[in-house]
Motif scaffolding. Sequence first.
Motif, short mmCIF file in Angstrom:
data_model
loop_
_atom_site.label_atom_id
_atom_site.label_comp_id
_atom_site.label_asym_id
_atom_site.label_seq_id
_atom_site.Cartn_x
_atom_site.Cartn_y
_atom_site.Cartn_z
N HIS A 80 10.12 10.38 8.34
CA HIS A 80 9.21 9.70 7.23
C HIS A 80 7.82 9.46 7.79
CE1 HIS A 80 8.01 5.74 4.87
NE2 HIS A 80 7.71 6.89 4.10
N PRO A 81 6.85 10.57 7.53
CA PRO A 81 5.45 10.60 8.14
C PRO A 81 4.56 9.35 7.62
CG PRO A 81 5.65 12.24 6.56
CD PRO A 81 7.02 11.67 6.68
N VAL A 82 4.50 8.34 8.43
CA VAL A 82 3.79 7.26 7.71
C VAL A 82 2.34 7.08 8.08
CG1 VAL A 82 5.94 5.88 7.45
CG2 VAL A 82 4.35 5.52 9.66
N ALA A 83 1.61 8.02 8.85
CA ALA A 83 0.35 8.09 9.51
C ALA A 83 -0.68 7.80 8.01
CB ALA A 83 0.10 9.14 10.12
N SER A 84 -1.57 6.83 8.33
CA SER A 84 -2.47 6.50 7.21
C SER A 84 -3.78 7.50 7.48
CB SER A 84 -3.06 5.26 7.05
OG SER A 84 -3.87 5.08 6.23
#
Length: 345
Positions: free
Chosen positions: A316-320
């Motif tokens: 789940h790529p959560v980088a902003s």
Amino acid sequence: MKLSVLDLVPVRSDQTSGDALAATVELAQAADAAGFERYWVAEHHNMPAVAATSPPVLIAHLGAHTERIRLGSGGVMLPNHAPLAVAEQFALLEAAHPGRIDLGIGRAPGSDPVTSWALRGAAGRDDSDIEKFPQYLDDVMALMGPDGVRVPVPRQQYILKATPAASGRPVMWLLGSSMYSAHLAAAKGLPYVFAHHFSGQGTAEALATYRSEFRPSDYASEPRTFLTVNAAVAATEEEAAALMLPNLITMARLRTGKPLIPLQLVEEARAMELSEVEQSVVDAGLARAVMGTPEQAAVQTRDLAERFEVDEVMIHPVASAHEGTDPRSSPARVETLRLLAAALT
């Protein structure tokens, strides 16, 4: 080890819903090109930071913009929908993209009580229908099959089908973050996914229970499972942590009952003053995530797979993003996938 993607279609403070969807298409295409196994979109409602409200609509959109990657829901929240509606939507998706569709189903509402009521309608189902969840699962599975379901009505057996001429059906997965889902998936003989990214607790127990109680079925001859994990990968550990902070602040606000806001940019998150409780949520999220340089992230991902004995990990790529980023893109999320895939090959 296989890698997959979970996407909630986050909406940053600098984005419209259309911008967020454009960024998700870019991310799905990057996952497709990098060899990821599957790309799932979630169902959430009435949340300022989440544009993934309708998985089947999103899956159809992504199917038109990708080539080979499996597409699915992570998941459809079945209490919000009539089983026939879900079966029809995913039977149609399978007809359009044969062999590429997964139907992940969850029991949670994916929203607050007021929104759940609005989804179901004043005359619709209520919370008592949670008890009927196992039957609804059976209904969805049967309706998508070529034989449909026989509905007893006076003086005849009425045949009900989700599609007139099914040649295949989506692979159904049961999603969960509790022991209930582990027991049910095992009893039904369904593939099972534990939401490790959400709770981070009880993962080992749930997967062990699922494997020990599994009963072979027409849908799976043996236990089939993987888990999800939050991730942010960058050139340095410090940058990865900075990119992950906005998502963790969102989780802290959710857990402490504060009003939800669009996903912050890195600079906005850094300027926040967190309470002791909020900081503890952030620290716990950092501790259980895949986060750091490509080399660090690869080690963490392998460790997860070995610890929980899975041959697939859903990222789940959560980088902003930083201020000044093109709103219709999500470069840090794309880099998270590319860097991790490259480090694991």
